[in-house]
Design a protein around this motif. Structure first.
Motif, PDB file in Angstrom:
ATOM      1  N   GLY A  96       0.819  -1.149   0.003  1.00  0.00           N
ATOM      2  CA  GLY A  96       0.034   0.013  -0.091  1.00  0.00           C
ATOM      3  C   GLY A  96       0.858   1.378   0.171  1.00  0.00           C
ATOM      4  N   ASP A  97       1.870   1.421   0.794  1.00  0.00           N
ATOM      5  CA  ASP A  97       2.859   2.423   0.766  1.00  0.00           C
ATOM      6  C   ASP A  97       3.546   2.808  -0.229  1.00  0.00           C
ATOM      7  N   ALA A  98       3.907   1.613  -0.839  1.00  0.00           N
ATOM      8  CA  ALA A  98       4.714   1.910  -2.285  1.00  0.00           C
ATOM      9  C   ALA A  98       3.680   2.097  -3.452  1.00  0.00           C
ATOM     10  N   ALA A  99       2.684   1.592  -3.311  1.00  0.00           N
ATOM     11  CA  ALA A  99       1.765   2.007  -4.385  1.00  0.00           C
ATOM     12  C   ALA A  99       1.105   3.369  -4.167  1.00  0.00           C
ATOM     13  N   SER A 100       0.920   4.003  -2.996  1.00  0.00           N
ATOM     14  CA  SER A 100       0.589   5.209  -3.142  1.00  0.00           C
ATOM     15  C   SER A 100       1.458   6.427  -3.515  1.00  0.00           C
ATOM     16  N   ASN A 101       2.670   6.254  -3.645  1.00  0.00           N
ATOM     17  CA  ASN A 101       3.492   7.234  -4.209  1.00  0.00           C
ATOM     18  C   ASN A 101       4.151   6.631  -5.320  1.00  0.00           C
ATOM     19  N   PRO A 102       4.304   7.456  -6.316  1.00  0.00           N
ATOM     20  CA  PRO A 102       5.210   6.912  -7.480  1.00  0.00           C
ATOM     21  C   PRO A 102       6.391   6.926  -7.352  1.00  0.00           C
ATOM     22  N   PRO A 103       6.891   5.714  -8.075  1.00  0.00           N
ATOM     23  CA  PRO A 103       8.474   5.417  -7.922  1.00  0.00           C
ATOM     24  C   PRO A 103       9.033   6.699  -8.269  1.00  0.00           C
ATOM     25  N   PRO A 104      10.183   6.907  -7.425  1.00  0.00           N
ATOM     26  CA  PRO A 104      11.073   8.053  -7.701  1.00  0.00           C
ATOM     27  C   PRO A 104      12.100   7.719  -8.640  1.00  0.00           C
ATOM     28  N   VAL A 105      12.923   8.936  -9.512  1.00  0.00           N
ATOM     29  CA  VAL A 105      13.903   8.708 -10.198  1.00  0.00           C
ATOM     30  C   VAL A 105      15.032   8.081  -9.413  1.00  0.00           C
ATOM     31  N   ILE A 106      15.660   7.047 -10.015  1.00  0.00           N
ATOM     32  CA  ILE A 106      16.704   6.279  -9.188  1.00  0.00           C
ATOM     33  C   ILE A 106      17.911   6.760 -10.153  1.00  0.00           C
ATOM     34  N   GLY A 107      18.983   7.225  -9.217  1.00  0.00           N
ATOM     35  CA  GLY A 107      20.071   7.754  -9.919  1.00  0.00           C
ATOM     36  C   GLY A 107      21.040   6.441  -9.773  1.00  0.00           C
ATOM     37  N   LYS A 108      22.244   6.358 -10.415  1.00  0.00           N
ATOM     38  CA  LYS A 108      23.169   5.438 -10.568  1.00  0.00           C
ATOM     39  C   LYS A 108      23.827   5.096  -9.115  1.00  0.00           C
ATOM     40  N   THR A 109      23.949   6.251  -8.326  1.00  0.00           N
ATOM     41  CA  THR A 109      24.578   5.904  -6.965  1.00  0.00           C
ATOM     42  C   THR A 109      23.666   5.643  -6.130  1.00  0.00           C
ATOM     43  N   LYS A 110      22.138   5.535  -6.460  1.00  0.00           N
ATOM     44  CA  LYS A 110      21.226   5.018  -5.193  1.00  0.00           C
ATOM     45  C   LYS A 110      20.570   3.779  -5.790  1.00  0.00           C
ATOM     46  N   ARG A 111      21.314   3.130  -6.787  1.00  0.00           N
ATOM     47  CA  ARG A 111      20.324   1.824  -6.946  1.00  0.00           C
ATOM     48  C   ARG A 111      20.584   0.758  -5.938  1.00  0.00           C
ATOM     49  N   GLN A 112      21.525   0.834  -5.170  1.00  0.00           N
ATOM     50  CA  GLN A 112      21.766  -0.290  -4.283  1.00  0.00           C
ATOM     51  C   GLN A 112      20.245  -0.190  -3.109  1.00  0.00           C
ATOM     52  N   ARG A 113      19.743   0.926  -2.978  1.00  0.00           N
ATOM     53  CA  ARG A 113      18.865   1.148  -1.914  1.00  0.00           C
ATOM     54  C   ARG A 113      17.311   0.735  -2.705  1.00  0.00           C
ATOM     55  N   PHE A 114      17.311   0.521  -3.891  1.00  0.00           N
ATOM     56  CA  PHE A 114      16.006   0.407  -4.715  1.00  0.00           C
ATOM     57  C   PHE A 114      16.056  -1.100  -5.385  1.00  0.00           C
ATOM     58  N   LYS A 115      16.589  -2.231  -4.538  1.00  0.00           N
ATOM     59  CA  LYS A 115      16.616  -3.382  -5.020  1.00  0.00           C
ATOM     60  C   LYS A 115      15.143  -4.269  -4.903  1.00  0.00           C
ATOM     61  N   PRO A 116      14.910  -5.060  -5.976  1.00  0.00           N
ATOM     62  CA  PRO A 116      13.625  -5.508  -5.791  1.00  0.00           C
ATOM     63  C   PRO A 116      13.453  -6.354  -4.468  1.00  0.00           C
ATOM     64  N   LYS A 117      12.218  -6.339  -4.211  1.00  0.00           N
ATOM     65  CA  LYS A 117      11.722  -7.023  -2.673  1.00  0.00           C
ATOM     66  C   LYS A 117      11.495  -8.563  -3.120  1.00  0.00           C
ATOM     67  N   PHE A 118      11.890  -9.353  -2.247  1.00  0.00           N
ATOM     68  CA  PHE A 118      11.367 -10.663  -2.234  1.00  0.00           C
ATOM     69  C   PHE A 118      10.551 -10.950  -1.130  1.00  0.00           C
ATOM     70  N   HIS A 119       9.347 -11.713  -1.265  1.00  0.00           N
ATOM     71  CA  HIS A 119       8.645 -11.792  -0.340  1.00  0.00           C
ATOM     72  C   HIS A 119       8.465 -13.648  -0.010  1.00  0.00           C
ATOM     73  N   ALA A 120       8.721 -14.062   1.013  1.00  0.00           N
ATOM     74  CA  ALA A 120       8.819 -15.347   1.177  1.00  0.00           C
ATOM     75  C   ALA A 120       7.420 -16.195   1.282  1.00  0.00           C
ATOM     76  N   TRP A 121       6.428 -15.228   1.562  1.00  0.00           N
ATOM     77  CA  TRP A 121       5.192 -16.181   1.423  1.00  0.00           C
ATOM     78  C   TRP A 121       4.716 -16.283  -0.091  1.00  0.00           C
ATOM     79  N   ALA A 122       5.418 -15.515  -1.053  1.00  0.00           N
ATOM     80  CA  ALA A 122       5.001 -15.793  -2.498  1.00  0.00           C
ATOM     81  C   ALA A 122       5.965 -16.911  -3.108  1.00  0.00           C
ATOM     82  N   LYS A 123       7.242 -17.405  -2.396  1.00  0.00           N
ATOM     83  CA  LYS A 123       7.928 -18.045  -2.931  1.00  0.00           C
ATOM     84  C   LYS A 123       7.601 -19.487  -3.218  1.00  0.00           C
ATOM     85  N   ASN A 124       7.673 -19.850  -4.591  1.00  0.00           N
ATOM     86  CA  ASN A 124       7.317 -21.261  -4.880  1.00  0.00           C
ATOM     87  C   ASN A 124       5.863 -21.830  -4.285  1.00  0.00           C
TER      88      ASN A 124
END
Length: 402
Positions: A96-124
């Motif tokens: 909900g929090d991620a969907a309420s705000n549009p994704p920010p512009v990711i710079g090359k120096t900040k890409r480490q903070r915006f890695k894709p999230k993995f959810h254990a409940w959705a795995k396999n």
């Protein structure tokens, strides 16, 4: 002296071969057809045992309850989120929090903070079908116990829905790792979990199977019941607006970040599966290594520009191309199982079958067997005779090759 003290029984003692490796080496090779059939039967027996144990556990818990004790029409808020483990996230926190705000512009120096999230409940959480072994004939009970589902081109993913938040109500997760693939807007109701195929080029979400609908779980229902319920619910959806990604209206309607997906059911054939129903399904898939896309007419709300330059929607019938990659065969009496399962069989198209495997798997091999079945009369006895003949022939070939 040493020869007299050593008894013959000591040389043949079972302690020298506790795991029976020598005996296993001397056994003939295991028949692949029997192996897949036996594993399928063991999986069905395990499902029956789990259902019996669940019923007995429910009965014993009700016997321990006192009359009118702890009875309430409202569900417990503490147990509602953990009743089924972590299979479905709470609607208030599922992105909900991620969907309420549009994704920010990711710079090359900040890409480490915006890695894709993995959810254990959705795995396999989704099922993974085994490739159907067709060396020895068609599977047993094909005419009455199986249903066929066409799988289109796209990415297999788990679809989870939630209440609409900032125009987003659908999140797609990868099948294996549970990685968030994207957030979209669809006409699906909240609190659903669906087994889907996402075609990003068409902007279409193809629905294969059903796990949960409006917080009601269907994983312990038979495949025929799940298919009937899913088809009826998808047919009740309102006419959907369709904005193809290649359309010039896509950017105007999606407000930059919110993307709309068209939700469609995949073509399927319900039992009984006979040559009269299977051959029309298999002929287009086996015509070439890459089957030509099939156009499915779908009633949608198509966008158009008004004379004033505004965007409007009007009812229209749009052909949606479906590029099939294979066929899934579901056992009608099987429940939905996560992970690899023999209860769902995969029959790939020619492009996905290696040249050395064309005599043991694939749509072309299945079409050949169904054609022979039709020549024998197309009944249950004919398919049984075909399986026995192919099995004996396959065993002769296998022993000769060895």
């Amino acid at each position: 002296m040493s020869d007299s003290t050593t008894s013959p029984s000591a040389t043949t003692s079972p302690k020298l071969d506790p795991f029976g490796r020598r005996e296993s080496w001397l056994r003939p090779p295991q028949d692949g057809h029997d192996s897949q059939t036996k594993r399928r039967q063991r999986a069905l027996d395990a499902q029956k045992q789990r259902r019996v144990h669940a019923i007995e556990a429910a009965r014993s818990s009700f016997r321990e309850l006192e009359f009118m004790e702890d009875l309430s029409l409202a569900g417990s808020p503490e147990s509602s989120d953990t009743e089924h483990g972590e299979a479905l996230p709470p609607s208030s926190t599922a992105g909900g929090d991620a969907a309420s705000n549009p994704p920010p512009v990711i710079g090359k120096t900040k890409r480490q903070r915006f890695k894709p999230k993995f959810h254990a409940w959705a795995k396999n959480l989704l099922s993974h079908a085994e490739t159907l072994d067709l060396r020895h004939g068609l599977p047993e009970g094909l005419e009455s116990d199986w249903r066929a589902v066409v799988v289109p081109k796209g990415k297999r993913c788990l679809c989870a829905t939630m209440p609409t938040n900032a125009g987003v109500n659908t999140i797609l997760y990868s099948r294996v790792a549970g990685r968030t693939l994207g957030r979209f807007r669809t006409s699906l109701p909240p609190d659903c979990l669906l087994d889907t195929v996402w075609d990003a080029e068409l902007g279409v979400l193809w629905v294969l199977d059903l796990c949960a609908w409006r917080s009601t779980w269907f994983v312990e229902c038979e495949a025929d019941m799940r298919a009937f319920f899913l088809a009826s619910k998808l047919s009740e959806l309102d006419t959907q607006a369709y904005f193809p990604p290649s359309s010039p209206f896509a950017t105007q309607s999606q407000a930059g970040t919110i993307k709309t997906l068209l939700v469609l059911p995949v073509p399927s054939v319900a039992p009984p599966l006979l040559p009269s129903t299977l051959l029309p399904l298999l002929d287009p898939l086996a015509a070439a290594p890459n089957p030509a896309p099939q156009a499915l007419p779908v009633a949608v709300l198509a966008p158009y520009a008004t004379p004033e330059g505004h965007l409007a929607l009007a009812p229209a019938e749009v052909p949606i191309p479906l590029a099939p990659t294979g066929v899934l065969l579901y056992l009608s009496s099987a429940h939905y199982e996560s992970g690899s399962t023999p209860l769902v069989s995969w029959v790939p198209c020619g492009a996905e079958v290696a040249a050395e495997d064309k005599d043991r798997e694939g749509v072309e091999r299945m079409r050949t067997l169904v054609s022979e079945w039709a020549q024998r009369g197309g009944g249950p006895a004919a398919v049984a005779g075909l399986g026995e003949g192919q099995q004996s022939h396959g065993m002769v070939d296998g022993s000769g090759a060895a």
